[in-house]
Design an enzyme around this catalytic site. Structure first.
Site, PDB file in Angstrom:
ATOM      1  N   GLU A 284       0.941  -0.835  -0.145  1.00 14.45           N
ATOM      2  CA  GLU A 284       0.237  -0.047  -0.238  1.00 14.45           C
ATOM      3  C   GLU A 284       1.111   1.244   0.466  1.00 14.45           C
ATOM      4  O   GLU A 284       2.043   1.447   0.428  1.00 14.45           O
ATOM      5  CB  GLU A 284      -0.760  -0.210   1.636  1.00 14.45           C
ATOM      6  CG  GLU A 284      -1.829   0.868   1.483  1.00 14.45           C
ATOM      7  CD  GLU A 284      -1.549   2.389   2.384  1.00 14.45           C
ATOM      8  OE1 GLU A 284      -2.406   3.221   1.507  1.00 14.45           O
ATOM      9  OE2 GLU A 284      -0.897   1.765   3.429  1.00 14.45           O
TER      10      GLU A 284
ATOM     11  N   SER B 267      -5.326   3.225   0.006  1.00 14.71           N
ATOM     12  CA  SER B 267      -6.114   2.325   1.132  1.00 14.71           C
ATOM     13  C   SER B 267      -6.991   3.892   1.279  1.00 14.71           C
ATOM     14  O   SER B 267      -6.538   4.443  -0.012  1.00 14.71           O
ATOM     15  CB  SER B 267      -5.069   2.946   2.922  1.00 14.71           C
ATOM     16  OG  SER B 267      -4.625   4.496   2.773  1.00 14.71           O
TER      17      SER B 267
END
Length: 189
Positions: A66, A92
């Site tokens: 991420e 995210s």
């Protein structure tokens, strides 16, 4: 020529709070998030740039990390609406700014994101759902022929094995043979 947009290429565009839904600028290529974060931290990028973080997808990472550190730094510097970021990794729900993630085919499998070079002019249109690069078909062909996979830091062990068997994000980044062959699905417990 499109980098993504065909029936087989996928991407996720985060335009949370964005007023401008198109961006055109020169590519700044980074082979991992750490290199891009360092450039952002040192403010070694310019308004209008398209920051490209590749080799962070399921196979290239391996694991599809991420990218919140870099996107948060960009936004924290007040550049969230002045640059774009494209990656074969993920974001995210906290990511803000003009960000395109989950691009695949990913760089590690020879996808178009892996063929980009610094300075290539990239146009992202969130309304149309397209990413185009100002390159001829002939140039794309030359780059495909010259492409060599990026070597990640994991050349043995469990992460190496995962990278050898994991599929593209658009198919769930599962290892072969994947869920279709499972007789027990433990997620349903």
């Amino acid at each position: 020529m499109a980098i993504v947009g065909s029936a087989v290429a996928t991407r996720v565009i985060s335009i949370a709070g964005m007023k401008i839904l198109q961006h055109t600028g020169p590519a700044r290529i980074f082979e991992c998030e750490e290199d891009c974060f360092e450039a952002v931290d040192k403010k070694q990028y310019s308004e209008g740039d398209v920051l490209v973080i590749r080799n962070e997808g399921p196979r290239g990472g391996p694991g599809m990390r991420e990218m919140l550190s870099t996107t948060a730094a960009i936004y924290g510097q007040g550049m969230g609406e002045k640059v774009a970021l494209i990656t074969d990794a993920r974001f995210s729900g906290a990511t803000r700014g003009f960000c395109v993630g989950h691009v695949n085919p990913e760089a590690a499998t020879g996808g178009p994101i892996g063929l980009l070079k610094d300075g290539d002019i990239i146009t992202i249109d969130a309304e149309k759902g397209t990413i185009d690069v100002d390159l001829s078909d002939d140039e794309w062909g030359k780059r495909r022929k010259a492409w060599k996979p990026h070597k990640n830091d994991y050349q043995s062990g469990a992460l190496w094995k995962y990278a050898q068997t994991v599929g593209q994000a658009r198919y769930g980044a599962i290892t072969h043979p994947g869920a279709a062959k499972e007789k027990h699905i433990y997620a349903d417990i």
